[in-house]
Design a protein around this motif. Structure first.
Motif, short mmCIF file in Angstrom:
data_model
loop_
_atom_site.label_atom_id
_atom_site.label_comp_id
_atom_site.label_asym_id
_atom_site.label_seq_id
_atom_site.Cartn_x
_atom_site.Cartn_y
_atom_site.Cartn_z
N TYR A 162 0.84 -1.19 0.00
CA TYR A 162 0.00 0.00 0.00
C TYR A 162 0.88 1.25 0.00
O TYR A 162 1.83 1.36 0.77
N GLY A 163 0.56 2.17 -0.88
CA GLY A 163 1.36 3.37 -1.01
C GLY A 163 2.41 3.26 -2.09
O GLY A 163 2.92 4.28 -2.56
N PHE A 164 2.76 2.04 -2.48
CA PHE A 164 3.73 1.80 -3.56
C PHE A 164 3.16 0.80 -4.56
O PHE A 164 3.88 0.01 -5.15
N ALA A 165 1.85 0.83 -4.71
CA ALA A 165 1.19 -0.19 -5.53
C ALA A 165 1.47 0.03 -7.00
O ALA A 165 1.60 1.16 -7.47
N HIS A 166 1.58 -1.06 -7.70
CA HIS A 166 1.69 -1.02 -9.16
C HIS A 166 0.79 -2.11 -9.72
O HIS A 166 0.66 -3.18 -9.13
N PRO A 167 0.14 -1.87 -10.85
CA PRO A 167 -0.76 -2.89 -11.40
C PRO A 167 0.01 -3.96 -12.15
O PRO A 167 1.10 -3.72 -12.68
N THR A 168 -0.56 -5.12 -12.18
CA THR A 168 -0.04 -6.21 -13.00
C THR A 168 -1.21 -6.80 -13.78
O THR A 168 -2.33 -6.88 -13.25
N VAL A 169 -0.96 -7.17 -15.02
CA VAL A 169 -2.03 -7.60 -15.92
C VAL A 169 -1.80 -9.06 -16.29
O VAL A 169 -0.69 -9.46 -16.64
N SER A 170 -2.84 -9.85 -16.24
CA SER A 170 -2.74 -11.27 -16.61
C SER A 170 -4.08 -11.73 -17.16
O SER A 170 -5.09 -11.03 -17.05
N PHE A 171 -4.05 -12.89 -17.77
CA PHE A 171 -5.29 -13.45 -18.32
C PHE A 171 -5.43 -14.91 -17.91
O PHE A 171 -4.46 -15.57 -17.53
N LYS A 172 -6.65 -15.39 -18.02
CA LYS A 172 -6.96 -16.79 -17.78
C LYS A 172 -7.92 -17.26 -18.87
O LYS A 172 -8.69 -16.47 -19.42
N THR A 173 -7.84 -18.54 -19.17
CA THR A 173 -8.83 -19.17 -20.04
C THR A 173 -9.41 -20.36 -19.31
O THR A 173 -8.85 -20.84 -18.32
N ALA A 174 -10.52 -20.86 -19.82
CA ALA A 174 -11.29 -21.86 -19.07
C ALA A 174 -10.48 -23.09 -18.72
O ALA A 174 -10.56 -23.61 -17.61
N ASP A 175 -9.67 -23.58 -19.68
CA ASP A 175 -8.93 -24.81 -19.43
C ASP A 175 -7.49 -24.57 -19.03
O ASP A 175 -6.73 -25.51 -18.81
N GLY A 176 -7.08 -23.32 -18.97
CA GLY A 176 -5.72 -23.02 -18.58
C GLY A 176 -4.70 -23.25 -19.67
O GLY A 176 -3.50 -23.06 -19.44
N GLU A 177 -5.15 -23.63 -20.83
CA GLU A 177 -4.23 -23.96 -21.91
C GLU A 177 -4.56 -23.21 -23.19
O GLU A 177 -3.66 -22.75 -23.91
N THR A 178 -5.86 -23.09 -23.49
CA THR A 178 -6.27 -22.40 -24.72
C THR A 178 -5.79 -20.96 -24.68
O THR A 178 -5.88 -20.29 -23.64
N PRO A 179 -5.26 -20.44 -25.78
CA PRO A 179 -4.82 -19.04 -25.79
C PRO A 179 -5.99 -18.09 -25.58
O PRO A 179 -7.15 -18.42 -25.83
N LEU A 180 -5.67 -16.91 -25.13
CA LEU A 180 -6.67 -15.87 -25.02
C LEU A 180 -7.20 -15.55 -26.42
O LEU A 180 -6.44 -15.52 -27.39
N SER A 181 -8.50 -15.34 -26.52
CA SER A 181 -9.08 -15.05 -27.83
C SER A 181 -8.41 -13.82 -28.44
O SER A 181 -8.15 -12.83 -27.76
N HIS A 182 -8.16 -13.92 -29.75
CA HIS A 182 -7.48 -12.82 -30.43
C HIS A 182 -8.29 -11.54 -30.36
O HIS A 182 -7.73 -10.44 -30.40
N ALA A 183 -9.61 -11.68 -30.27
CA ALA A 183 -10.45 -10.49 -30.28
C ALA A 183 -10.43 -9.76 -28.94
O ALA A 183 -10.98 -8.67 -28.83
N VAL A 184 -9.82 -10.35 -27.91
CA VAL A 184 -9.67 -9.68 -26.62
C VAL A 184 -8.37 -8.88 -26.65
O VAL A 184 -7.30 -9.44 -26.95
N THR A 185 -8.45 -7.60 -26.35
CA THR A 185 -7.23 -6.77 -26.33
C THR A 185 -7.16 -5.99 -25.03
O THR A 185 -8.18 -5.69 -24.40
N VAL A 186 -5.93 -5.68 -24.66
CA VAL A 186 -5.69 -4.83 -23.49
C VAL A 186 -4.72 -3.73 -23.92
O VAL A 186 -3.67 -4.01 -24.50
N ASP A 187 -5.07 -2.49 -23.63
CA ASP A 187 -4.23 -1.35 -23.95
C ASP A 187 -3.85 -0.64 -22.66
O ASP A 187 -4.54 -0.72 -21.65
N ARG A 188 -2.73 0.06 -22.71
CA ARG A 188 -2.31 0.85 -21.55
C ARG A 188 -1.80 2.20 -22.02
O ARG A 188 -1.54 2.42 -23.21
N ASP A 189 -1.67 3.11 -21.05
CA ASP A 189 -1.05 4.39 -21.38
C ASP A 189 0.46 4.23 -21.33
O ASP A 189 1.00 3.17 -20.99
N THR A 190 1.18 5.29 -21.67
CA THR A 190 2.64 5.19 -21.76
C THR A 190 3.29 5.00 -20.39
O THR A 190 4.44 4.55 -20.32
N ASN A 191 2.59 5.31 -19.30
CA ASN A 191 3.18 5.16 -17.98
C ASN A 191 2.93 3.79 -17.38
O ASN A 191 3.50 3.45 -16.35
#
Length: 1641
Positions: A502-531
């Motif tokens: 707390y006070g020094f938090a930083h976000p981390t981004v991850s994904f999951k799929t139903a079986d843990g093996e199938t890739p994330l659908s190509h139509a799902v995207t995540v964007d971020r700002d430059t920071n």
């Protein structure tokens, strides 16, 4: 005309003798069809005249008759005034050409032959006559021919009906244009069938093909003659495609696609000019059809896809070869305009192979269409048209059936779609969760306050699988957001900073799929700002979530697509445009109202996540909905714009969240959650080594997600009073702070003025946040909310868009120019959307100080990386103060040490920013688990020091990253690792208990024997056969089969045959068990076959080979039964002319009554017909009067049976000349120029072809080079190079051109024998591989494996490496025994004997001086005295001194590969065979160990004393010299350090012991005062006993002297071989032999 047999022979003769064909007037005579010449035709005017007749041969073919009148004719007959008749009888066929006279008649009586005209007459085969005539002398005068009356006006004679009738034939119906087909010549054709009821008459038909009712000159009319067969004409579909001259691109004919094709027919009698009117068929439309309604409606709110289907109504080819048309495709570009996403590409694609003769369609690839989700843009409904373009790159090609290029059917064709698409706009919903947290619902109803701790449902859809969950952690006395998880169907994306400090938090981004093996659908995207602080998750449905991470809390904005309207639940409320019912509970009831200080307890708890949250889920239940894994495109102006997987969602670029986090590639920055990966591993428990599964074995995992989160359900938040308890902030002060923060926002007033935003609407929530947290930075959050809302409105309100310099509509610059990240952190100025930072600050939001190095925080998983779980070639570095720039750098330092193998090195790699606090670093491959022990020295742990830098110069503190192998290592925080028990470390490689050597399966890690070397596999069961031992075949058969065998351990086995077995001729056996038997042995023979596994275990089986008789009768053939195993006598019978299992029944072909008018005679495998009178033909189905059926006329010529044995043949076909009975091809090439051939004329039956030299093709008027390489007509197997008029073939590297100059043959790389040291070479495509024999490794088997590094292979002394193997060696004085492992002494006397200066004497005769310390033994045939066990030779070899005794015990596991078993009458009985064998082996082995030790001069042998229970425990003694200065531990270490693979080996076998059971202790020595001879009782009795002792000694001496041959005999065990021995008598007298058994004491 009647055909007699003689005439038929003559006809045949004419056919066979073509040399006089052109001179025969029967064939060359001009035909005249003029019924008016009949003698029955009488006229009184309108006379005909032959005064203009061209002299020459004529044949009269009119139905009135073809024979000149032989009688005088009256005037007016024959249609003329003065008839000309033949004066005399006609000649016979044998007379040939006969000169005769023709008379001109001026009337009957005396005027019949006023004038004579010389003529010639010939009777021809077929019975007709030809006449060589000349013009008549006057006019009107004409030749009289025939006698039948001609038809009347309006009538025509029908030869088929032999009577006068209609002037033209009558069609029974309109013609039928059949569906197009690809014919046997691989041409696309349309068939026009003529509907006519009378087969075989002399009707003739003209057929025309029309396109939209028009005739085209390139499609000539066809003429069809009624020959009795089906009546039809064909349209070659080449004419449908536009054809351009390949040399000048000039249009030769235009495209006819997109038109209706019809065929029209009209009829006439053969040779008659009168024709019927045209009758047309029903049309067939040719082209591309789109199977859709004229209007396609695409609402943005609709989640489903519209499937656009289309098809070709015509089959097509590209090259004219079926095998080449597998890849034949046409593509029509199309465009729609923006706002519609189209699957795959902007084209209609149809493959030639999709043509179906059933449906008459070639259906194209379905195109999916959906309105693009525009993330809230307010657009009016749009309507656009589908427009198609002309296909490109459709080359004209040389068809095998054409002498010129032919066009592709679709050349020049632009289809018309005539379909419109309407896109309906849809409004989205918006919900925010900000501060601590305050929730603004979709309908902007009552604000919900949720300051509870844990996981909550923020928004879920009740119509589909979609859910957003938020996670709350402590923020002061209340809570705030620290994470958000978004699920749509089978994908979850998580933005989480709850694992941070707390006070020094930083976000981390991850994904999951139903079986843990199938890739994330190509139509799902995540964007971020430059920071790396602000993120947007975009889902395929158009839903998206924005997460803005601060150091203590997270702002969440949720956008719902229209599909969820009236289908939402959760803290964001029920979205139905009614604010009054927003706060719904799960049962649909409304939550009671609350004020801020009271907050919404019930509503918050109602929407607490029940069960496992999206954050904690490892695997989750999948849905059936599948996101199409295809790219979508916007098709504008006929061009393919950028097509990608998320084209169906238009992104809001105004928000400056535009850095895409990649997934689905090799260096993803969006990583799978490690928990999700664990789920996949559990599902794949059958995967023996996940390192072979790239989906499981990956560094692209987010290890930060694997933390334990306590929801703290019992947490009670506290809302402070004003002023605040710690800093005394008043309510007015907080209000002022919040209002000032909003007013400092550069675009605040602009947003208020342009969009009407209430810029102070967030002040209340801002004050509430400051009240409970006493953190005034929340005021900036209020300003950020205003800025985000303003940017969204600027993007969505298209009515305010401006046109930029490129002509593109964009959001208003008055807004976008003032949008900068985080208001430049109050350390810069926003200029045109970019922060201009103050001096000393940098980064996109000016939040970083210039020149400051990042502050290292930690590495995930305590900096430990298990090589068994992931490759450990990427590491995530957690740090504060990161700047995303091209200079972001990772530094890796590798230091030498106990765990590191590589030398000191330092290197830098590019860093990839994952978030504001995460950098991904690429690492070098560590030596852990690299290769195998046979290939290289490894390491079980390896450390690297990591640091990061923003500028590549100033680096953070270093953190230790430890790579280890969890098979044998357990590591802890700080990189401290310990060796796991029951594992092996062999040359720096970890192996589990029982794991096999990767280079030699016959060796295992068996820690109970050795944990640092391989141990020979103790249990290896032999393979066994599972095939019958009898192999049978029929005589002459070439039998191939595979012998079955199975190895109990599932290993490969090798088959071999005993070369000494008889009868090997014709039998070949491959190492894989494939057997071929080509011999013809008539007598059975046997063959011994051996199967051997890789460790040498083998089995044998004798196979009997025998020839069996074929049971098939009547010369039937035995065919192997494909459903049964080969070689076991299973055959089926092939029976020509017979049936039954064994061909026992003849087939009666007459049962089907094949003879129509005759008697059937059954023959073997056939039949014969005996025809009745009047019938003929193979099946007696032809009347002998049906001369047409018998082929009286030339093929293709119309034929009419006239009766009485006469026929009428029509004209010869075009390109032939003759009389219809006999026709001969006209050689047009005899005068090629007359037919327009400028190069080469090629005569073909009935026609000719203008062509070119081979390698060229005719493009009128020139012959141009045919590029055989381009058009696929070359025969090159690989590379083709076109030349002028030909081509040459070439081969890629590794192949050579074969003898035919066309096929490339593989270069046999094995021909040069590249594999060394007996390696087997396997030739491959442009490569080779070597299978190395045991003992060698490397690409060419050039590297010798040092077998002795990993194990000593049971050698008694030492293992020595040799090229390709090893050998056991022995110390000096010893040689290797026959077993190749044991050592045997080579000295003549094994050990030292007692010696004096006297000559050696047989101790059996003299005895040994010290009977207590010495014994008489035989050594190399000599009996000498030797120190007994417990004594050693001293004093220069003259005295046996008592040894210091150590007692020991050790547990035996196996003896010679079998489990050691203790029995009372076995090892429990001294002197038993088992006892002696085991004791001898143990003593021999221990003596070898002691003698090769550094203290060998102090050891004086050992002796086994007993065996006892406890598996099998052996008790033994070890003897050393006095004052040896050795401890029991020294002796124990000496034995343990000399063990190899926990074995003790000797001449007679190998014993495996358990090292940990070895115990050694010094034998206790009694104290001086406790010795028995110092006992007073002994001293008192000593005198009494002296007399008795003396008497006994005297008697004993006498006995000894009187029995010199009686000596004590002892069995000398091998354990005493090395003890000191000497003949103490020093005599060398003869030896009488050993003492008798009864003389032993």
């Amino acid at each position: 005309m009647k055909l007699s047999p003689a005439v038929a022979v003559m006809v045949l003769t004419v056919f066979m003798t073509g040399s006089t064909f052109a001179d025969d007037p029967c064939l060359t005579a001009t035909e005249l069809d003029e019924p008016h010449r009949s003698t029955a035709h009488v006229v009184s005017g309108g006379f005909s005249c032959d005064n203009t007749l061209v002299p020459g041969w004529y044949r009269f073919t009119a139905y009135t008759g073809g024979k000149m009148a032989e009688e005088c004719q009256d005037t007016g007959h024959c249609g003329t005034r003065t008839p000309v008749w033949l004066n005399g009888n006609h000649p016979d066929i044998g007379d040939g050409i006969t000169d005769m006279k023709a008379c001109v008649s001026y009337g009957l009586a005396t005027m019949c032959c006023v004038t004579e005209i010389p003529i010639q007459v010939k009777k021809c085969p077929g019975g007709f006559y030809v006449y060589n005539l000349k013009e008549t002398y006057g006019c009107p005068s004409g030749y009289c021919v025939g006698s039948e009356a001609p038809c009347g006006p309006g009538e025509a004679y029908n030869f088929y009906h032999q009577q006068c009738g209609d002037m033209t034939p009558t069609l029974t119906d309109k013609p039928v244009l059949h569906n197009p087909i690809i014919d046997e010549h691989y041409k696309v054709v349309y068939k026009c069938e003529i509907m006519y009821g009378t087969p075989g008459d002399n009707a003739e038909f003209e057929v025309a093909f029309l396109f939209d009712g028009e005739l085209y000159p390139d499609v000539p009319n066809a003429t069809v003659t009624n020959t009795g067969n089906s009546l039809h004409a064909y349209l070659n579909a080449w004419h449908l495609g536009e054809y351009r001259n390949p040399t000048n691109n000039a249009i030769v004919w235009e495209s006819k696609m997109g038109k209706e094709i019809t065929c029209a027919v009209r009829a006439n009698w053969e040779g008659k000019a009168e024709k019927t009117d045209w009758i047309s068929s029903d049309p067939k439309w040719a082209g591309i059809k789109i199977d859709a309604h004229h209007l396609i409606n695409l609402p943005q709110a609709d989640e489903s896809f519209y499937e656009l289907t289309y098809y070709s109504t015509v089959p097509f080819t590209c090259w004219g070869y079926s095998e080449m048309d597998e890849t034949c495709t046409i593509e029509f570009p199309f465009w729609l305009g923006e706002d519609v996403g189209v699957s795959k590409s902007c084209s209609l694609t149809i493959r030639a192979k999709e043509w179906s003769d059933v449906t008459q369609r070639a259906v194209g690839e379905t195109i999916e269409m959906r309105a693009i989700k525009d993330q809230g843009k307010t657009n009016p409904t749009k309507t656009m048209s589908i427009t198609l373009g002309t296909p490109t790159n459709l080359l004209a090609f040389p068809h095998p059936q054409s002498s010129h290029f032919v066009p592709h059917l679709f050349n020049g064709y632009t289809p018309e779609a005539r379909i419109q698409v309407r896109v309906e706009d849809a409004r989205e919903g918006r919900c925010t969760s900000t501060g601590d947290p305050h929730i603004t619902t979709f309908d902007r109803g009552p604000r919900a306050e949720n300051i509870a701790h844990g996981d909550f449902v923020l928004y879920a859809s009740t119509a589909r699988m979609f859910e957003v969950q938020s996670r709350h952690w402590h923020c002061g006395s209340v809570t705030c957001n620290c994470g958000v998880a978004v699920r749509e169907d089978n994908d979850i994306v998580i933005i989480d900073m709850c694992q941070s400090e707390y006070g020094f938090a930083h976000p981390t981004v991850s994904f999951k799929t139903a079986d843990g093996e199938t890739p994330l659908s190509h139509a799902v995207t995540v964007d971020r700002d430059t920071n790396g602080k602000k993120y947007k998750v975009n889902m395929p449905s158009g839903a998206y979530v924005v997460a803005d991470a601060r150091s203590t809390y997270m702002q969440i904005t949720v956008h719902a697509p229209r599909v969820d309207f009236q289908h939402t639940k959760g803290l964001c409320g029920y979205w139905d445009d009614d604010p009054s019912n927003d706060l719904r509970m799960r049962d649909g009831s409304l939550s009671p109202p609350h004020t801020w200080r009271d907050w919404h307890h019930e509503y918050s708890e109602e929407w607490r996540v029940r069960g496992t949250s999206l954050f904690d889920a490892e695997c989750f239940t999948p849905t059936n909905a599948q996101v199409p894994d295809v790219e979508y495109c916007e098709c504008i102006d006929g061009n393919n714009l950028e097509c990608d997987f998320n084209k169906l969602v238009m992104k809001n670029t105004v928000s400056n969240i535009n850095e895409e986090i990649t997934h689905g590639g090799n260096d993803d920055t969006l990583r799978r959650a490690s928990r999700n990966n664990l789920c996949a591993r559990r599902r794949k428990r059958d995967v023996s080594d996940i390192r072979n599964d790239p989906e499981l074995y990956t560094d692209d995992l987010n290890e930060l997600d694997n933390y334990e989160f306590d929801p703290q359900i019992s947490f009670v938040p506290v809302v402070n009073d004003w002023p605040t308890p710690n800093f005394g902030i008043t309510e007015d002060g907080a209000r002022g702070i919040c209002q000032e923060a909003v007013m400092n926002l550069t675009l605040a007033t602009t947003c208020r003025d342009v969009f009407g935003i209430d810029i102070f609407s967030k002040v209340a929530s801002c004050m509430a946040d400051i009240q409970v947290t006493e953190d005034i930075s929340y005021a900036l959050s209020a300003a950020d909310e205003i800025e985000e809302e303003c940017s969204e409105l600027a993007y969505q309100n298209t009515a305010l868009y401006e046109t930029n310099e490129d002509g593109v509509a964009v959001p208003p610059a008055i807004i976008t120019s003032q949008l900068c990240p985080r208001q430049c952190s109050q350390k810069g100025e926003c200029v045109n959307g970019t922060c201009q930072c103050m001096e000393g600050f940098t980064s996109a939001d000016c939040s970083m100080q210039v020149g400051r190095a990042p502050q290292a925080l930690f590495l995930p998983a305590k900096g430990l990386c298990d090589i068994r779980h992931r490759p450990c070639m990427k590491a995530t570095f957690i740090a504060d103060g990161l700047v995303d720039s091209e200079n972001l750098t990772c530094r890796v330092s590798i230091h030498g040490g106990t765990r590191q193998v590589q030398s000191d090195t330092t290197g830098q790699t590019e860093g990839r920013m994952l978030s504001s606090g995460e950098v991904r670093c690429h690492l070098p491959r560590s030596p852990v688990a690299l290769g195998t022990p046979a290939e290289r020295e490894g390491a079980v742990t390896h450390g690297m020091m990591l640091s990061v830098s923003n500028d590549g110069q100033r680096f953070s503190q270093e953190l230790l990253f430890t790579v280890y192998d969890s098979v044998c290592q357990e590591c802890f925080d700080g990189g401290v690792c310990i060796w796991k028990p029951n594992t092996c470390i062999i040359r720096g490689h970890c192996f589990a208990d029982g794991e096999a050597d990767p280079n030699n399966w016959c060796q295992q890690c068996l820690p109970q024997f050795s944990n640092h070397t391989w141990t020979e596999r103790p249990v290896n069961r032999a393979p066994r056969f599972n095939s019958p031992s009898t192999i049978s075949k029929v005589a002459g058969e070439n039998l191939t089969l595979t012998i079955g065998a199975v190895d109990p351990e599932g290993r490969q086995v090798i088959f071999s045959k005993d070369p000494s077995s008889p009868g090997h001729n014709g039998v070949q056996l491959q190492p894989n068990g494939d057997l071929s038997w080509y011999g013809h042995d008539s007598t059975p023979f046997n063959m011994l076959i051996t199967i051997t596994d890789e460790c040498g275990a083998s089995s044998q089986q004798t196979f009997q080979f025998q020839i069996m008789g074929c049971p098939c009768q009547h010369q039937g053939s035995c065919i192997p039964d494909v459903t049964r195993p080969r070689g076991q006598g299973f055959y089926t019978c092939e029976c020509p002319g017979y049936t039954g299992q064994y061909c026992e029944t003849e087939i009666n072909e007459c049962e089907s009554s094949p003879c129509t008018n005759g008697t059937c005679i059954d023959l073997l495998n056939g039949y014969n017909c005996t025809c009745d009178a009047g019938s003929t033909g193979p099946n007696c189905d032809i009347s002998i009067d049906d001369l047409c059926a018998l082929g009286a006329c030339f093929p293709g010529v119309s034929c009419i049976n006239l009766g009485g044995g006469e026929v009428r043949c029509g004209r010869c076909p075009s390109g032939y000349f003759g009389n219809g009975y006999i026709c001969q091809d006209i050689d047009e090439c005899a005068d090629a120029q007359a037919y327009g051939c400028n190069h080469i004329c090629q005569n073909v039956p009935g026609s000719y072809r203008c062509t070119c030299q081979p390698g060229f093709i005719l493009v009128e008027p020139d012959c141009i080079d045919l590029d055989e390489c381009l058009f696929g007509t070359s025969e090159c197997s690989h590379i083709c190079t076109n030349t002028n008029g030909s081509y040459t073939c070439h081969c890629p590297q590794g192949l050579v051109l074969g003898p035919n100059g066309k096929n490339c043959l593989d270069v046999d790389e094995c021909a040069s024998s590249p594999c060394k040291n007996g390696g087997q070479c396997h030739n491959g495509d442009n490569q080779y591989t070597c299978t190395c024999p045991r003992g060698w490794i490397g690409p060419t088997c050039e590297e010798d494996i040092d077998e002795c590094v990993l194990t000593n292979h049971g050698c008694e002394y030492q293992c020595a490496n040799t090229p390709g193997g090893y050998e056991c060696t022995c110390p000096e004085g010893y040689v290797v025994e026959a077993d190749g492992k044991s050592c045997e002494a080579t000295t003549s006397v094994q050990g030292e004997v007692l010696s004096t200066s006297q000559e050696s004497t047989d101790c059996r005769k003299s005895g040994c001086p010290d009977k207590d310390a010495q014994e008489c033994v035989e050594v190399n045939g000599i009996f000498v005295c030797q120190c007994v066990a417990g004594y050693y030779l001293a004093e220069g070899g003259t005295l046996c001194k008592e040894s210091t005794v150590y007692t020991g015990e050790i547990t035996i596991a196996t003896f010679n590969g079998h489990e050691a078993v203790f029995t009372d009458d076995g090892l429990g009985t001294q002197g038993s065979q088992e006892f002696i064998e085991m004791a001898t082996l143990l003593e021999e082995a221990i003596n070898v160990i002691l003698d090769t030790n550094s203290h060998h001069d102090k050891f004086k042998g050992c002796k086994v004393k007993s065996f006892r229970h406890g598996s099998v425990i052996v008790d033994f003694e070890v003897y050393v010299v006095e004052n040896a200065d050795l401890s029991a531990s020294d002796l124990r270490d000496a034995i343990l350090n000399s063990l190899t693979n926990n074995t003790l080996s000797g001449e007679n076998g190998v014993i495996v012991v358990i090292p940990s059971s070895l115990q050694v202790s010094q034998q206790a020595t009694a104290a001086t005062d406790q010795l028995w001879y110092n006992n007073p009782l002994y001293l008192s009795l000593l005198c009494v006993g002296c007399a008795v002792v003396a008497t006994v000694l005297i008697v004993g001496t006498v006995c000894l002297l009187t029995s010199p041959n009686r000596r004590r005999k002892m069995v000398v065990s091998d354990s005493m071989v090395d003890m000191d021995m000497v003949d103490m008598n020093g005599k060398a007298e003869g030896i009488d032999g050993p003492a008798a058994e009864d003389d032993k004491c």
